[in-house]
Design a protein around this motif. Structure first.
Motif, PDB file in Angstrom:
ATOM      1  N   LEU A 129       0.820  -1.211   0.000  1.00 30.05           N
ATOM      2  CA  LEU A 129       0.000   0.000   0.000  1.00 30.05           C
ATOM      3  C   LEU A 129       0.856   1.263   0.000  1.00 30.05           C
ATOM      4  CD1 LEU A 129      -2.954  -0.840   2.447  1.00 30.05           C
ATOM      5  CD2 LEU A 129      -3.008  -0.681  -0.046  1.00 30.05           C
ATOM      6  N   LEU A 152      -2.474  -8.487   2.493  1.00 30.24           N
ATOM      7  CA  LEU A 152      -3.698  -7.735   2.785  1.00 30.24           C
ATOM      8  C   LEU A 152      -4.889  -8.654   3.073  1.00 30.24           C
ATOM      9  CD1 LEU A 152      -3.372  -4.978   0.040  1.00 30.24           C
ATOM     10  CD2 LEU A 152      -3.331  -4.587   2.510  1.00 30.24           C
ATOM     11  N   THR A 161      -7.038  -4.222  -1.701  1.00 35.96           N
ATOM     12  CA  THR A 161      -6.614  -2.930  -1.144  1.00 35.96           C
ATOM     13  C   THR A 161      -7.778  -2.074  -0.663  1.00 35.96           C
ATOM     14  OG1 THR A 161      -6.717  -1.845  -3.312  1.00 35.96           O
ATOM     15  CG2 THR A 161      -4.619  -2.864  -2.694  1.00 35.96           C
ATOM     16  N   THR A 216      -5.591   1.225  -6.645  1.00 34.07           N
ATOM     17  CA  THR A 216      -5.583   0.223  -7.717  1.00 34.07           C
ATOM     18  C   THR A 216      -5.313   0.850  -9.076  1.00 34.07           C
ATOM     19  OG1 THR A 216      -7.256  -0.953  -6.424  1.00 34.07           O
ATOM     20  CG2 THR A 216      -6.897  -1.751  -8.646  1.00 34.07           C
TER      21      THR A 216
END
Length: 413
Positions: free
Chosen positions: A39, A193, A257, A263
Protein backbone atom coordinates in the motif's frame (compact mmCIF):
# COMPACT_ATOMS: atom_id res chain seq x y z
CA UNK A 1 5.16 -8.63 -15.55
CA UNK A 2 2.74 -9.21 -18.45
CA UNK A 3 -1.03 -9.26 -17.99
CA UNK A 4 -1.59 -13.05 -18.01
CA UNK A 5 1.34 -13.78 -15.71
CA UNK A 6 0.29 -11.01 -13.34
CA UNK A 7 -3.25 -12.40 -13.24
CA UNK A 8 -2.01 -15.90 -12.47
CA UNK A 9 0.32 -14.74 -9.70
CA UNK A 10 -2.30 -12.51 -8.06
CA UNK A 11 -4.96 -15.21 -8.27
CA UNK A 12 -2.68 -17.85 -6.72
CA UNK A 13 -1.71 -15.40 -3.98
CA UNK A 14 -5.36 -14.57 -3.36
CA UNK A 15 -6.36 -18.24 -3.00
CA UNK A 16 -3.40 -18.97 -0.72
CA UNK A 17 -4.29 -15.96 1.45
CA UNK A 18 -7.82 -17.30 1.97
CA UNK A 19 -6.54 -20.79 2.78
CA UNK A 20 -3.91 -19.57 5.23
CA UNK A 21 -6.40 -17.17 6.83
CA UNK A 22 -8.92 -19.97 7.43
CA UNK A 23 -6.27 -22.36 8.76
CA UNK A 24 -4.22 -20.04 10.98
CA UNK A 25 -6.85 -17.45 11.91
CA UNK A 26 -5.69 -14.31 13.80
CA UNK A 27 -2.07 -15.53 13.66
CA UNK A 28 -1.98 -14.30 10.05
CA UNK A 29 -1.77 -10.77 11.41
CA UNK A 30 1.99 -11.41 11.26
CA UNK A 31 1.98 -10.96 7.45
CA UNK A 32 0.17 -7.60 7.63
CA UNK A 33 3.45 -5.66 7.07
CA UNK A 34 3.64 -7.18 3.57
CA UNK A 35 0.29 -5.63 2.74
CA UNK A 36 1.26 -2.34 4.35
CA UNK A 37 4.45 -2.28 2.27
CA UNK A 38 2.46 -2.75 -0.93
CA UNK A 39 0.00 0.00 0.00
CA UNK A 40 2.84 2.40 0.78
CA UNK A 41 4.45 1.66 -2.59
CA UNK A 42 1.11 2.32 -4.30
CA UNK A 43 0.63 5.58 -2.40
CA UNK A 44 4.20 6.50 -3.30
CA UNK A 45 3.47 6.46 -7.04
CA UNK A 46 -0.19 7.46 -7.24
CA UNK A 47 0.04 11.30 -7.16
CA UNK A 48 2.93 11.77 -9.63
CA UNK A 49 1.48 9.05 -11.89
CA UNK A 50 -1.97 10.67 -12.07
CA UNK A 51 -0.58 14.19 -12.36
CA UNK A 52 1.91 13.56 -15.17
CA UNK A 53 -0.16 11.06 -17.17
CA UNK A 54 -3.20 13.36 -17.07
CA UNK A 55 -1.19 16.37 -18.27
CA UNK A 56 0.25 14.35 -21.14
CA UNK A 57 -3.15 12.80 -21.93
CA UNK A 58 -4.88 16.19 -22.16
CA UNK A 59 -2.03 17.91 -24.04
CA UNK A 60 -1.65 15.06 -26.54
CA UNK A 61 -5.27 15.34 -27.70
CA UNK A 62 -4.28 18.58 -29.45
CA UNK A 63 -7.96 19.50 -29.75
CA UNK A 64 -10.02 21.21 -27.04
CA UNK A 65 -13.28 20.12 -28.71
CA UNK A 66 -12.14 16.51 -28.63
CA UNK A 67 -11.26 16.81 -24.94
CA UNK A 68 -14.66 18.37 -24.22
CA UNK A 69 -16.40 15.54 -26.03
CA UNK A 70 -14.39 12.94 -24.14
CA UNK A 71 -15.14 14.66 -20.83
CA UNK A 72 -18.87 14.80 -21.52
CA UNK A 73 -19.01 11.13 -22.46
CA UNK A 74 -16.99 10.08 -19.42
CA UNK A 75 -18.89 12.09 -16.81
CA UNK A 76 -22.29 11.17 -18.33
CA UNK A 77 -21.37 7.47 -18.25
CA UNK A 78 -20.13 7.66 -14.66
CA UNK A 79 -23.20 9.48 -13.34
CA UNK A 80 -25.58 7.27 -15.34
CA UNK A 81 -24.12 3.98 -14.13
CA UNK A 82 -23.98 5.32 -10.55
CA UNK A 83 -27.73 6.05 -10.63
CA UNK A 84 -28.36 2.56 -12.05
CA UNK A 85 -26.15 1.00 -9.36
CA UNK A 86 -27.98 2.56 -6.41
CA UNK A 87 -31.32 1.63 -7.98
CA UNK A 88 -30.17 -2.01 -8.20
CA UNK A 89 -29.02 -1.79 -4.57
CA UNK A 90 -32.46 -0.51 -3.47
CA UNK A 91 -34.27 -3.25 -5.43
CA UNK A 92 -32.08 -6.01 -3.96
CA UNK A 93 -32.43 -4.53 -0.48
CA UNK A 94 -36.22 -4.45 -0.89
CA UNK A 95 -36.37 -8.06 -2.11
CA UNK A 96 -33.87 -9.64 0.31
CA UNK A 97 -34.88 -7.60 3.40
CA UNK A 98 -31.44 -7.91 5.10
CA UNK A 99 -32.52 -5.93 8.19
CA UNK A 100 -35.86 -7.63 8.80
CA UNK A 101 -36.04 -9.77 11.94
CA UNK A 102 -32.40 -9.15 12.89
CA UNK A 103 -32.05 -9.52 16.67
CA UNK A 104 -28.47 -8.28 16.88
CA UNK A 105 -28.52 -5.34 19.31
CA UNK A 106 -27.75 -1.93 17.86
CA UNK A 107 -24.67 -0.37 19.42
CA UNK A 108 -25.18 2.74 21.51
CA UNK A 109 -22.14 4.26 19.87
CA UNK A 110 -22.82 7.85 18.84
CA UNK A 111 -22.54 8.43 15.12
CA UNK A 112 -21.93 12.01 14.06
CA UNK A 113 -24.20 13.01 11.15
CA UNK A 114 -22.53 14.05 7.92
CA UNK A 115 -24.29 16.72 5.90
CA UNK A 116 -24.56 15.93 2.21
CA UNK A 117 -22.45 18.44 0.25
CA UNK A 118 -24.38 20.77 -2.03
CA UNK A 119 -23.73 20.62 -5.76
CA UNK A 120 -22.33 24.18 -5.80
CA UNK A 121 -19.96 23.49 -2.89
CA UNK A 122 -18.83 20.24 -4.50
CA UNK A 123 -17.99 22.01 -7.76
CA UNK A 124 -16.23 24.91 -6.01
CA UNK A 125 -14.12 22.54 -3.91
CA UNK A 126 -12.70 21.03 -7.10
CA UNK A 127 -10.83 24.28 -7.78
CA UNK A 128 -7.57 24.43 -5.75
CA UNK A 129 -6.59 27.66 -4.02
CA UNK A 130 -3.02 26.34 -3.75
CA UNK A 131 -2.16 23.66 -6.35
CA UNK A 132 1.07 22.73 -4.56
CA UNK A 133 -0.81 21.99 -1.33
CA UNK A 134 -3.29 19.90 -3.33
CA UNK A 135 -0.36 17.78 -4.56
CA UNK A 136 1.07 17.49 -1.04
CA UNK A 137 -2.31 16.57 0.49
CA UNK A 138 -3.15 14.20 -2.40
CA UNK A 139 -6.50 15.90 -3.04
CA UNK A 140 -7.29 13.97 -6.20
CA UNK A 141 -10.13 16.13 -7.55
CA UNK A 142 -8.02 19.28 -7.24
CA UNK A 143 -4.98 17.51 -8.73
CA UNK A 144 -7.10 16.44 -11.71
CA UNK A 145 -8.36 20.01 -12.16
CA UNK A 146 -4.81 21.41 -12.04
CA UNK A 147 -3.45 18.77 -14.44
CA UNK A 148 -6.26 19.31 -16.96
CA UNK A 149 -5.62 23.06 -17.06
CA UNK A 150 -1.87 22.54 -17.44
CA UNK A 151 -2.52 20.15 -20.32
CA UNK A 152 -4.93 22.61 -21.93
CA UNK A 153 -2.45 25.47 -21.59
CA UNK A 154 0.26 23.39 -23.29
CA UNK A 155 -2.14 22.83 -26.21
CA UNK A 156 -3.08 26.50 -26.42
CA UNK A 157 0.49 27.83 -26.20
CA UNK A 158 1.72 25.39 -28.82
CA UNK A 159 5.36 25.37 -29.97
CA UNK A 160 6.66 27.51 -27.10
CA UNK A 161 5.39 24.94 -24.56
CA UNK A 162 6.92 21.97 -26.39
CA UNK A 163 9.74 21.73 -23.82
CA UNK A 164 7.22 21.57 -20.96
CA UNK A 165 5.30 18.83 -22.74
CA UNK A 166 8.50 16.86 -23.35
CA UNK A 167 9.39 17.17 -19.65
CA UNK A 168 6.05 15.83 -18.44
CA UNK A 169 6.02 13.13 -21.15
CA UNK A 170 9.42 11.91 -19.93
CA UNK A 171 8.25 12.16 -16.31
CA UNK A 172 5.14 10.11 -17.12
CA UNK A 173 7.24 7.41 -18.82
CA UNK A 174 9.42 7.25 -15.72
CA UNK A 175 6.32 6.76 -13.57
CA UNK A 176 5.10 3.97 -15.88
CA UNK A 177 8.47 2.29 -15.41
CA UNK A 178 8.30 2.63 -11.62
CA UNK A 179 4.74 1.28 -11.73
CA UNK A 180 5.94 -1.85 -13.53
CA UNK A 181 8.50 -2.39 -10.76
CA UNK A 182 5.89 -1.92 -8.02
CA UNK A 183 3.54 -4.38 -9.76
CA UNK A 184 6.12 -7.13 -9.35
CA UNK A 185 5.37 -7.20 -5.61
CA UNK A 186 1.57 -7.08 -6.11
CA UNK A 187 1.05 -10.83 -5.44
CA UNK A 188 2.96 -10.56 -2.16
CA UNK A 189 1.01 -7.44 -1.24
CA UNK A 190 -2.33 -9.11 -1.98
CA UNK A 191 -1.39 -12.02 0.29
CA UNK A 192 -0.41 -9.62 3.08
CA UNK A 193 -3.70 -7.74 2.79
CA UNK A 194 -6.19 -10.60 2.41
CA UNK A 195 -4.84 -13.26 4.80
CA UNK A 196 -5.13 -11.13 8.00
CA UNK A 197 -8.71 -10.10 7.09
CA UNK A 198 -9.79 -13.71 6.50
CA UNK A 199 -8.09 -14.68 9.77
CA UNK A 200 -9.77 -11.86 11.68
CA UNK A 201 -13.36 -12.43 10.47
CA UNK A 202 -14.54 -15.90 11.42
CA UNK A 203 -17.98 -17.43 10.85
CA UNK A 204 -19.09 -16.43 14.37
CA UNK A 205 -18.68 -12.75 13.51
CA UNK A 206 -20.14 -12.94 10.01
CA UNK A 207 -23.20 -15.18 10.46
CA UNK A 208 -25.54 -12.61 12.12
CA UNK A 209 -24.85 -10.13 9.30
CA UNK A 210 -24.37 -12.62 6.48
CA UNK A 211 -27.61 -11.50 4.83
CA UNK A 212 -26.44 -7.92 4.25
CA UNK A 213 -23.08 -9.15 2.93
CA UNK A 214 -24.93 -11.46 0.53
CA UNK A 215 -27.27 -8.63 -0.52
CA UNK A 216 -24.38 -6.28 -1.36
CA UNK A 217 -22.55 -9.08 -3.20
CA UNK A 218 -25.64 -10.02 -5.25
CA UNK A 219 -26.35 -6.36 -6.11
CA UNK A 220 -22.72 -5.93 -7.17
CA UNK A 221 -22.82 -9.05 -9.32
CA UNK A 222 -26.06 -7.98 -11.00
CA UNK A 223 -24.68 -4.52 -11.76
CA UNK A 224 -21.46 -5.92 -13.20
CA UNK A 225 -23.20 -8.56 -15.32
CA UNK A 226 -26.14 -6.46 -16.53
CA UNK A 227 -24.79 -2.90 -16.74
CA UNK A 228 -21.12 -3.32 -17.66
CA UNK A 229 -21.57 -6.35 -19.90
CA UNK A 230 -24.32 -4.62 -21.87
CA UNK A 231 -22.41 -1.33 -22.11
CA UNK A 232 -19.15 -2.91 -23.26
CA UNK A 233 -20.94 -5.12 -25.78
CA UNK A 234 -23.16 -2.34 -27.13
CA UNK A 235 -20.75 0.62 -27.26
CA UNK A 236 -17.29 -0.96 -27.49
CA UNK A 237 -18.30 -4.05 -29.52
CA UNK A 238 -16.20 -6.13 -27.12
CA UNK A 239 -16.98 -9.54 -25.68
CA UNK A 240 -17.84 -9.18 -21.97
CA UNK A 241 -15.79 -12.31 -21.25
CA UNK A 242 -12.74 -10.73 -22.88
CA UNK A 243 -13.34 -7.53 -20.91
CA UNK A 244 -13.64 -9.21 -17.51
CA UNK A 245 -10.66 -11.45 -18.19
CA UNK A 246 -8.55 -8.45 -19.16
CA UNK A 247 -9.43 -6.37 -16.12
CA UNK A 248 -9.45 -9.25 -13.58
CA UNK A 249 -5.97 -8.47 -12.12
CA UNK A 250 -7.18 -4.96 -11.23
CA UNK A 251 -10.38 -6.38 -9.72
CA UNK A 252 -8.38 -8.68 -7.42
CA UNK A 253 -6.06 -5.85 -6.37
CA UNK A 254 -9.09 -3.61 -5.73
CA UNK A 255 -10.67 -6.36 -3.63
CA UNK A 256 -7.47 -6.62 -1.60
CA UNK A 257 -6.61 -2.93 -1.14
CA UNK A 258 -10.17 -1.51 -0.87
CA UNK A 259 -8.93 1.59 -2.70
CA UNK A 260 -9.89 2.74 -6.19
CA UNK A 261 -7.03 5.22 -6.24
CA UNK A 262 -4.58 2.63 -4.94
CA UNK A 263 -5.58 0.22 -7.72
CA UNK A 264 -5.23 2.88 -10.43
CA UNK A 265 -1.74 1.83 -11.64
CA UNK A 266 -2.98 -1.74 -12.15
CA UNK A 267 -6.19 -0.53 -13.81
CA UNK A 268 -4.20 1.59 -16.27
CA UNK A 269 -1.84 -1.29 -17.03
CA UNK A 270 -4.65 -3.81 -17.60
CA UNK A 271 -6.76 -1.40 -19.67
CA UNK A 272 -3.90 -0.54 -22.02
CA UNK A 273 -2.25 -3.97 -22.33
CA UNK A 274 -5.29 -6.29 -22.15
CA UNK A 275 -8.20 -4.17 -23.43
CA UNK A 276 -6.43 -2.03 -26.03
CA UNK A 277 -7.35 1.30 -24.45
CA UNK A 278 -5.22 4.15 -25.81
CA UNK A 279 -2.94 6.06 -23.46
CA UNK A 280 -4.71 9.31 -24.34
CA UNK A 281 -7.99 7.90 -23.04
CA UNK A 282 -6.68 5.88 -20.08
CA UNK A 283 -4.65 8.80 -18.73
CA UNK A 284 -7.80 10.94 -18.60
CA UNK A 285 -10.75 8.61 -17.98
CA UNK A 286 -9.21 6.32 -15.34
CA UNK A 287 -7.81 8.93 -12.90
CA UNK A 288 -11.13 10.77 -13.12
CA UNK A 289 -13.04 7.55 -12.53
CA UNK A 290 -10.92 6.59 -9.51
CA UNK A 291 -12.08 9.84 -7.93
CA UNK A 292 -15.71 10.37 -8.97
CA UNK A 293 -17.00 6.98 -10.18
CA UNK A 294 -18.47 5.13 -7.20
CA UNK A 295 -20.91 2.57 -8.62
CA UNK A 296 -20.02 -0.05 -6.02
CA UNK A 297 -20.30 2.50 -3.23
CA UNK A 298 -23.67 3.65 -4.61
CA UNK A 299 -25.25 0.19 -4.66
CA UNK A 300 -23.83 -0.41 -1.17
CA UNK A 301 -25.69 2.77 -0.09
CA UNK A 302 -28.94 1.38 -1.47
CA UNK A 303 -28.67 -1.94 0.37
CA UNK A 304 -27.43 -0.43 3.64
CA UNK A 305 -30.02 2.36 3.79
CA UNK A 306 -32.83 -0.21 3.46
CA UNK A 307 -31.03 -2.45 5.99
CA UNK A 308 -31.15 0.32 8.62
CA UNK A 309 -34.75 1.25 7.74
CA UNK A 310 -35.83 -2.40 8.09
CA UNK A 311 -33.85 -2.75 11.31
CA UNK A 312 -35.87 0.09 12.86
CA UNK A 313 -39.14 -0.85 11.15
CA UNK A 314 -39.25 2.37 9.09
CA UNK A 315 -41.09 2.34 5.76
CA UNK A 316 -39.48 4.64 3.17
CA UNK A 317 -41.72 6.46 0.71
CA UNK A 318 -41.09 6.62 -3.04
CA UNK A 319 -40.03 10.27 -2.64
CA UNK A 320 -37.46 9.25 -0.01
CA UNK A 321 -36.14 6.48 -2.26
CA UNK A 322 -35.76 9.01 -5.08
CA UNK A 323 -33.94 11.34 -2.67
CA UNK A 324 -31.54 8.50 -1.84
CA UNK A 325 -30.78 7.94 -5.55
CA UNK A 326 -30.13 11.63 -6.21
CA UNK A 327 -28.12 12.25 -3.01
CA UNK A 328 -25.89 9.20 -3.47
CA UNK A 329 -25.28 9.99 -7.15
CA UNK A 330 -24.22 13.59 -6.47
CA UNK A 331 -22.29 12.74 -3.27
CA UNK A 332 -20.27 10.15 -5.19
CA UNK A 333 -18.54 12.99 -7.08
CA UNK A 334 -16.93 14.26 -3.90
CA UNK A 335 -16.17 10.88 -2.32
CA UNK A 336 -12.46 10.10 -2.38
CA UNK A 337 -11.40 6.64 -3.58
CA UNK A 338 -9.91 5.60 -0.27
CA UNK A 339 -10.82 2.78 2.17
CA UNK A 340 -14.10 3.23 4.12
CA UNK A 341 -14.98 6.57 2.49
CA UNK A 342 -18.30 4.94 1.60
CA UNK A 343 -19.18 4.69 5.29
CA UNK A 344 -18.90 8.46 5.61
CA UNK A 345 -20.96 8.87 2.46
CA UNK A 346 -23.59 6.55 3.97
CA UNK A 347 -24.17 8.96 6.87
CA UNK A 348 -24.84 11.73 4.32
CA UNK A 349 -27.43 9.65 2.48
CA UNK A 350 -29.14 8.48 5.68
CA UNK A 351 -29.29 12.04 7.01
CA UNK A 352 -31.03 13.16 3.80
CA UNK A 353 -34.01 10.86 4.56
CA UNK A 354 -33.94 11.16 8.36
CA UNK A 355 -32.84 7.63 9.27
CA UNK A 356 -31.22 7.00 12.70
CA UNK A 357 -27.45 6.92 12.32
CA UNK A 358 -26.93 4.45 15.16
CA UNK A 359 -27.69 1.63 12.72
CA UNK A 360 -24.38 2.35 10.98
CA UNK A 361 -22.56 0.88 13.98
CA UNK A 362 -23.59 -2.61 12.86
CA UNK A 363 -22.48 -1.98 9.28
CA UNK A 364 -19.18 -0.53 10.49
CA UNK A 365 -18.29 -3.89 12.02
CA UNK A 366 -18.27 -5.57 8.61
CA UNK A 367 -17.48 -2.50 6.51
CA UNK A 368 -14.07 -3.78 5.51
CA UNK A 369 -15.63 -6.81 3.86
CA UNK A 370 -18.28 -4.68 2.14
CA UNK A 371 -15.53 -2.26 1.08
CA UNK A 372 -13.78 -5.10 -0.77
CA UNK A 373 -16.93 -5.76 -2.81
CA UNK A 374 -17.80 -2.16 -3.63
CA UNK A 375 -14.23 -1.18 -4.56
CA UNK A 376 -14.05 -4.08 -7.02
CA UNK A 377 -17.20 -2.76 -8.72
CA UNK A 378 -15.85 0.81 -8.74
CA UNK A 379 -12.67 -0.25 -10.54
CA UNK A 380 -14.56 -2.44 -13.03
CA UNK A 381 -16.75 0.58 -13.84
CA UNK A 382 -13.68 2.75 -14.44
CA UNK A 383 -12.27 0.20 -16.88
CA UNK A 384 -15.58 -0.18 -18.72
CA UNK A 385 -15.76 3.60 -19.20
CA UNK A 386 -12.20 3.72 -20.55
CA UNK A 387 -12.91 0.83 -22.93
CA UNK A 388 -16.10 2.43 -24.25
CA UNK A 389 -14.70 5.96 -24.61
CA UNK A 390 -11.59 4.61 -26.36
CA UNK A 391 -13.71 2.60 -28.80
CA UNK A 392 -15.98 5.58 -29.54
CA UNK A 393 -12.98 7.85 -30.18
CA UNK A 394 -11.49 5.29 -32.60
CA UNK A 395 -14.84 4.94 -34.43
CA UNK A 396 -15.17 8.71 -34.75
CA UNK A 397 -11.61 9.03 -36.07
CA UNK A 398 -12.20 6.28 -38.67
CA UNK A 399 -15.46 7.94 -39.71
CA UNK A 400 -13.70 11.28 -40.21
CA UNK A 401 -10.91 9.69 -42.23
CA UNK A 402 -13.45 7.91 -44.44
CA UNK A 403 -15.40 11.15 -44.97
CA UNK A 404 -12.25 13.07 -45.85
CA UNK A 405 -11.18 10.42 -48.37
CA UNK A 406 -14.42 10.67 -50.39
CA UNK A 407 -13.71 14.05 -52.08
CA UNK A 408 -10.26 12.95 -53.12
CA UNK A 409 -11.76 9.94 -54.90
CA UNK A 410 -14.16 12.18 -56.82
CA UNK A 411 -11.34 14.50 -57.76
CA UNK A 412 -9.25 11.58 -58.93
CA UNK A 413 -12.13 10.40 -61.14
Amino acid sequence: MKGKKLLSMIFISFVLAIMFGVIFGPAMEAVQPLGTLFLRLINFIIVPLVFTSLIVGVASTGDIKKLGRMSMRTVSYYLGTTAIAITIGLVVGKLMMPGAGLDTPVSEQTIEPQEAPGLVDTLLNIIPTNPLMSLIEANMLQIIFFAIFLGLSITLVGEKAKGVYTFFEGFAEMMYSITNIVMKVAPIGVFGLVAPIVGQYGPAVLLPLLKIIAAVAIAALLHVIITYSSAVKLFAKMSPIHFFKGISPAILVAFSTQSSSGTLPVTIKCSEENLGVSKKVSSFVLPLGATINMDGTALYQGVCVLFVAQLYGIELSFAQLLTIVLTATLASIGTAGVPSAGLVMLTMVMTSVGLPLEGIALIAGIDRILDMIRTSVNVTGDASAATIVSALEVDLQEEREATQSVPSKHLAG
